[in-house]
Each structure stands twice: as structure tokens, then as C-alpha cells.
Scaffold this motif. Structure first.
Motif, mmCIF file in Angstrom:
data_model
loop_
_atom_site.group_PDB
_atom_site.id
_atom_site.type_symbol
_atom_site.label_atom_id
_atom_site.label_comp_id
_atom_site.label_asym_id
_atom_site.label_seq_id
_atom_site.Cartn_x
_atom_site.Cartn_y
_atom_site.Cartn_z
ATOM 1 N N VAL A 1 63.140 48.548 53.180
ATOM 2 C CA VAL A 1 63.654 49.835 54.064
ATOM 3 C C VAL A 1 64.270 49.032 55.648
ATOM 4 C CG1 VAL A 1 62.973 51.822 55.558
ATOM 5 C CG2 VAL A 1 62.256 51.476 53.395
ATOM 6 N N SER A 2 63.008 48.335 56.519
ATOM 7 C CA SER A 2 63.952 47.501 57.334
ATOM 8 C C SER A 2 65.025 46.798 57.764
ATOM 9 C CB SER A 2 62.310 46.381 57.984
ATOM 10 O OG SER A 2 62.944 46.349 59.201
ATOM 11 N N ALA A 3 65.143 45.732 56.526
ATOM 12 C CA ALA A 3 66.230 45.783 56.087
ATOM 13 C C ALA A 3 67.429 46.503 56.722
ATOM 14 C CB ALA A 3 66.542 44.561 55.449
ATOM 15 N N ILE A 4 67.102 48.018 55.886
ATOM 16 C CA ILE A 4 68.800 48.543 55.651
ATOM 17 C C ILE A 4 68.832 49.016 57.324
ATOM 18 C CG2 ILE A 4 68.611 50.792 54.480
ATOM 19 C CD1 ILE A 4 67.624 50.289 52.678
ATOM 20 N N GLU A 5 67.676 49.513 57.608
ATOM 21 C CA GLU A 5 68.194 50.554 58.824
ATOM 22 C C GLU A 5 68.609 48.982 59.449
ATOM 23 O OE1 GLU A 5 63.748 51.226 59.635
ATOM 24 O OE2 GLU A 5 63.883 52.957 58.253
ATOM 25 N N LYS A 6 68.092 48.155 59.326
ATOM 26 C CA LYS A 6 68.822 46.851 60.543
ATOM 27 C C LYS A 6 69.729 46.743 60.880
ATOM 28 C CE LYS A 6 63.842 45.007 61.770
ATOM 29 N NZ LYS A 6 63.440 43.074 60.904
ATOM 30 N N CYS A 7 70.680 46.464 59.334
ATOM 31 C CA CYS A 7 71.807 46.080 58.791
ATOM 32 C C CYS A 7 72.798 47.877 59.434
ATOM 33 C CB CYS A 7 72.781 46.364 57.692
ATOM 34 S SG CYS A 7 70.904 44.360 56.995
ATOM 35 N N ASN A 8 72.114 49.044 59.068
ATOM 36 C CA ASN A 8 72.949 50.241 59.424
ATOM 37 C C ASN A 8 73.218 50.159 61.200
ATOM 38 O OD1 ASN A 8 73.605 51.385 57.021
ATOM 39 N ND2 ASN A 8 71.427 52.784 57.062
ATOM 40 N N GLU B 1 73.521 53.642 52.604
ATOM 41 C CA GLU B 1 72.669 54.652 52.448
ATOM 42 C C GLU B 1 72.395 55.449 51.208
ATOM 43 O OE1 GLU B 1 76.048 56.425 54.480
ATOM 44 O OE2 GLU B 1 75.324 56.421 56.410
ATOM 45 N N ASN B 2 73.109 54.622 50.297
ATOM 46 C CA ASN B 2 72.704 54.960 48.785
ATOM 47 C C ASN B 2 71.360 54.512 48.606
ATOM 48 O OD1 ASN B 2 75.424 56.359 48.830
ATOM 49 N ND2 ASN B 2 76.134 54.944 47.376
ATOM 50 N N SER B 3 71.143 53.548 48.826
ATOM 51 C CA SER B 3 69.826 53.121 48.329
ATOM 52 C C SER B 3 68.253 52.758 49.721
ATOM 53 C CB SER B 3 69.914 50.958 48.654
ATOM 54 O OG SER B 3 70.960 50.836 48.132
ATOM 55 N N LEU B 4 69.037 53.485 50.676
ATOM 56 C CA LEU B 4 67.998 53.567 51.579
ATOM 57 C C LEU B 4 66.679 54.507 51.174
ATOM 58 C CD1 LEU B 4 66.376 53.736 54.511
ATOM 59 C CD2 LEU B 4 67.928 54.948 55.296
ATOM 60 N N ALA B 5 67.378 56.082 50.887
ATOM 61 C CA ALA B 5 66.163 57.292 49.943
ATOM 62 C C ALA B 5 65.402 56.582 49.557
ATOM 63 C CB ALA B 5 66.844 58.385 49.659
ATOM 64 N N LYS B 6 65.864 55.941 48.558
ATOM 65 C CA LYS B 6 64.708 55.271 47.079
ATOM 66 C C LYS B 6 63.856 54.441 47.455
ATOM 67 C CE LYS B 6 64.767 52.746 42.328
ATOM 68 N NZ LYS B 6 66.050 52.463 41.655
ATOM 69 N N LEU C 1 68.557 38.400 59.869
ATOM 70 C CA LEU C 1 67.496 39.063 59.190
ATOM 71 C C LEU C 1 66.552 37.819 58.973
ATOM 72 C CD1 LEU C 1 69.048 41.640 56.905
ATOM 73 C CD2 LEU C 1 68.069 42.731 59.357
ATOM 74 N N PRO C 2 65.219 38.229 59.276
ATOM 75 C CA PRO C 2 63.954 37.586 58.965
ATOM 76 C C PRO C 2 64.270 36.763 57.266
ATOM 77 C CG PRO C 2 63.180 39.456 59.979
ATOM 78 C CD PRO C 2 64.393 39.781 59.698
ATOM 79 N N GLU C 3 63.814 36.289 56.697
ATOM 80 C CA GLU C 3 64.503 35.997 55.787
ATOM 81 C C GLU C 3 63.636 36.771 54.612
ATOM 82 O OE1 GLU C 3 64.034 31.559 52.826
ATOM 83 O OE2 GLU C 3 62.697 31.810 54.772
ATOM 84 N N ALA C 4 62.100 36.968 54.655
ATOM 85 C CA ALA C 4 61.654 38.111 53.613
ATOM 86 C C ALA C 4 62.982 39.809 53.467
ATOM 87 C CB ALA C 4 60.109 38.443 54.079
ATOM 88 N N GLU C 5 63.312 39.556 54.956
ATOM 89 C CA GLU C 5 64.527 40.829 54.734
ATOM 90 C C GLU C 5 65.266 40.270 53.503
ATOM 91 O OE1 GLU C 5 64.391 42.973 58.855
ATOM 92 O OE2 GLU C 5 61.779 43.405 58.983
ATOM 93 N N ALA C 6 65.607 39.743 54.442
ATOM 94 C CA ALA C 6 66.755 39.753 53.631
ATOM 95 C C ALA C 6 66.792 38.901 51.638
ATOM 96 C CB ALA C 6 67.689 37.866 54.258
ATOM 97 N N ASP D 1 54.203 49.870 48.332
ATOM 98 C CA ASP D 1 55.186 48.926 48.043
ATOM 99 C C ASP D 1 55.391 48.166 49.206
ATOM 100 O OD1 ASP D 1 58.002 46.996 47.016
ATOM 101 O OD2 ASP D 1 57.226 48.679 45.538
ATOM 102 N N LYS D 2 55.295 46.796 48.801
ATOM 103 C CA LYS D 2 55.999 46.123 50.158
ATOM 104 C C LYS D 2 56.836 45.499 50.334
ATOM 105 C CE LYS D 2 50.567 43.811 51.118
ATOM 106 N NZ LYS D 2 50.204 42.706 50.845
ATOM 107 N N GLU D 3 57.351 45.202 49.728
ATOM 108 C CA GLU D 3 58.926 44.894 49.140
ATOM 109 C C GLU D 3 59.648 45.823 49.730
ATOM 110 O OE1 GLU D 3 62.533 42.862 46.363
ATOM 111 O OE2 GLU D 3 59.678 42.456 45.736
ATOM 112 N N ALA D 4 59.227 46.962 49.238
ATOM 113 C CA ALA D 4 60.525 48.426 49.816
ATOM 114 C C ALA D 4 60.119 48.434 51.066
ATOM 115 C CB ALA D 4 59.832 49.386 48.650
ATOM 116 N N LYS D 5 58.825 47.804 51.691
ATOM 117 C CA LYS D 5 58.986 48.233 53.437
ATOM 118 C C LYS D 5 60.105 47.211 53.420
ATOM 119 C CE LYS D 5 54.019 50.101 53.473
ATOM 120 N NZ LYS D 5 52.902 49.667 53.681
#
Length: 363
Positions: A161-168, A140-145, A182-187, A154-158
Motif C-alpha cells: 500500500v505504501s509503495a502504491i501510494e508513493k508511485c501514484n 489503481e486496480n491493485s490498491l483496494a486488494k 523506493l525502499p528495497e522492501a517496498e520495491a 498483513d505486513k507485506e500488504a502494508k
């Protein structure tokens, strides 16, 4: 690679750590928050393949693979909210690669259980809950940023975000992140977070000295839980193992024999912790030393060479490999070569557990 030993207070965690590292330091007092800074120790990983190799190749020294262990102070309910210096202790767990959780499976009126009763599944649930709550806070602390950066393209930021939402979403269903693929890139995008429930776990059932095989119903419950979550269980009487660890040979062998054991249960913990970390061993063998080297399962030959020295990986040319079975069959490396059993592998080779190697490199 290192594993952190965790558990509620007074489950035998520090006793186990001291036995594993053969520490003769005084045992901690019977208080909930007895260890503040994590203790670190290096333990060898017992491997009978070393002695089988040295039967045919006599070295000046034999070196087993080593495993780093961290003894992390007892966690209590509310640790994710700072109870019992919880935030400090949780930060130590974030830094390790795997978790060794000690659960108490014995009754002893002289050793107070922090929850008032011995219930290993409740203990597991308490720690898992605290780790999940802490992971939720981190995400949650990392999601907004991450969302702000994603909106700027920012592609890595996208990916983050996808990884954080799946984890949450996964954590909201009371599922630890180690069960989320998770897909390797998201992990990779969230790998720096040190999410604790994503780490593999080994459960150590601390049993009574009259139940070394772990036949007690409490232990059976831990086994069933571990099996359902894809984890392993090792049974150990930490108090007894601490006594064994203090003995010199041949007293140690005599005590093991009297107990009907072929080796200390600590050996099983070291091997299972090694496996839980996703490690396997390859060997180098010569007159100077026969040595086991830890390498992640799936590592390539150049990556394995880099475990010895970064120059070996940077200048990797090829690796010569033979098996222990070949050594026992042909009796010497010379005979293995003459029989055409020595394999030559290149950069794409995936290391196999037990490979005996000679690396060729040039820098």
C-alpha cells in the motif's frame, strides 16, 4: 534478462531488430499495426576483451555474452485504452527488463509517420504517457486488494500500500517511476506488477545515412532529453545497418571502411542495451572455451557462479580470480600464479567487470 524494442509505427523499429539479429526475413509493410506477436532474437554483445584473452589462452571456441531482444509492435496514442491492440502490446513490455525505444530522426516522404510529422520528442512523450497511464491503471486496480489485506495486519500488504501510494503520487506529477527511489522492501512488494515506467530506457535515434554521427537538430533534442533523464542515446541508420548485416566478410568490412566506421553501430546498441540492463561480464578461460558470462552489477561470487550452473552456486567454496591486465603482463595463468597475482575470494566477494574466474564448488 531481456530488452524490448519499442517505438511508434514506422520509426524503423523492426528494421533495426532484423539487423540486430541478422534476420533476412522480409521487412514489414508500411502499416501502423504490422507486428502482432513480439519477435524474439538473441544477439551477441561485442567485447574486445575476448580476443585479448584468446591471444594468450587458445581455446577450441570463444563465446560472447548474449542478450535477448524482443521486437514489440508499434505503440500508438491511446494504447493504454486498447487502441491498436494496445493492451496486448503493453503486456509484452511488462515482461521485459529494459526498454530500447527507437525514435525517428530523419525525413522520408515515402515512409509515413503515424503522427503526420517527424518529432522525436513528441514520439517519446506519446510512449511515455501511454506507459504511465497503463501503470496508473495497474496500481489503481491493485490498491483496494492491498488495502484490505493491510487492514488485516498483513505486513507485506502494508508495504505494498505504501509503495502504491508513493508511485501514484509520482505518476500524478508526470514523472516515470524509474526516477522514484523506493525502499528495497517496498520495491520488492510491488515487483510482480511489471510497472513499465520503472524499467530503464535506452534511446536509439534512427538517423539518415548522411547523418551517421547524429548532428541533426532532431538528434540533439533527443540527447538533451536523455541526458536530463539519466538515459543513453545511440545513433544508428537502421536501413544502412540492415544492409551491412546482410553482407559477408570482407564486403562488410569494406563497406564500413567506406563509411568511415570501425564497427557497425549495432555493436554500440548491443553494448548499451547490456549496460542499461545493469549487466557486466566476467570471463572463464581454458582450453575448451573462453567465454563471457553476463551477471548483474553488484552480484556476489556465488551468484555469478550460479549463472554457469545452479550447482556452482549451491556448492560454492571459493573463486580464483585474475585480471586481463595481469594476463597481458605475465602472458599465462601459470606465471600469474607464480607471481602471486591470483586472488582467492569467498562468498562475500562482489564481482567486478572483467574478472577472469575459476570457481571451486562441491555438491
Amino acid at each position: 534478462m531481456e530488452a524490448g524494442i519499442v517505438g511508434l509505427p514506422n520509426v524503423g523499429k523492426s528494421t533495426l531488430f532484423n539487423a540486430l539479429t541478422c534476420s533476412r526475413a522480409a521487412q514489414s509493410e508500411n502499416y501502423p499495426f504490422c507486428t502482432i506477436e513480439p519477435n524474439e532474437g538473441i544477439v551477441s554483445v561485442p567485447d574486445d576483451r575476448l580476443s585479448r584473452i584468446t591471444h594468450y589462452i587458445t581455446p577450441q571456441k570463444t563465446i560472447p555474452a548474449m542478450l535477448k531482444l524482443v521486437d514489440i509492435a508499434g505503440i500508438v496514442k491511446g494504447a493504454s485504452e486498447g487502441q491498436g491492440l494496445g493492451n496486448k502490446f503493453l503486456s509484452h513490455i511488462r515482461q521485459v527488463d529494459a526498454i530500447v525505444q527507437v525514435v525517428r530522426c530523419f525525413e522520408d516522404p515515402d515512409v509515413t509517420h503515424v503522427s503526420g510529422s517527424v518529432d522525436p520528442l513528441s514520439d517519446i512523450d506519446t510512449i511515455e504517457t501511454e506507459l504511465m497511464l497503463a501503470d496508473i491503471q495497474t496500481l489503481e486496480n491493485s490498491l483496494a486488494k492491498a488495502q484490505r489485506s493491510a487492514r488485516s495486519g498483513d505486513k507485506e500488504a502494508k508495504l505494498r500500500v505504501s509503495a502504491i501510494e508513493k508511485c501514484n503520487e509520482h505518476l500524478a506529477n508526470d514523472q516515470p517511476l524509474r526516477t522514484l527511489k523506493l525502499p528495497e522492501a517496498e520495491a520488492d512488494a510491488i515487483s510482480s506488477y511489471g510497472l513499465m515506467t520503472a524499467k530503464p530506457v535506452l534511446y536509439v535515434a534512427n538517423v539518415d545515412e548522411n547523418d551517421l554521427q547524429g548532428d541533426d537538430p532532431l538528434v540533439r533534442k533527443v540527447r538533451e532529453y536523455a541526458e536530463s533523464s539519466g538515459a543513453s542515446v545511440v545513433c544508428v541508420c537502421a536501413k544502412l545497418e540492415a544492409e551491412i548485416a546482410e553482407l559477408e566478410e570482407p564486403d562488410r568490412s569494406e563497406m564500413l571502411s567506406d563509411l568511415g566506421l570501425t564497427e557497425p553501430a549495432l555493436n554500440q546498441i548491443a553494448r548499451e542495451a547490456y549496460r542499461t540492463l545493469g549487466l557486466q561480464s566476467y570471463f572463464t578461460a581454458g582450453e575448451k572455451e573462453v567465454r563471457a558470462w553476463p551477471v548483474p552489477i553488484g552480484a556476489t561470487a556465488p551468484q555469478a557462479a550460479g549463472v554457469i550452473h545452479s550447482d556452482f552456486e549451491r556448492g560454492f567454496i571459493r573463486v580464483e580470480i585474475y585480471s586481463l591486465d595481469d594476463l597481458e603482463n605475465y602472458k599465462s595463468e601459470k606465471e600469474i600464479r607464480q607471481a602471486g597475482k591470483l586472488r582467492i575470494e569467498g562468498k562475500a566477494y562482489i564481482m567486478q567487470d572483467g574478472d577472469i574466474c575459476h570457481f571451486l564448488f562441491n555438491v
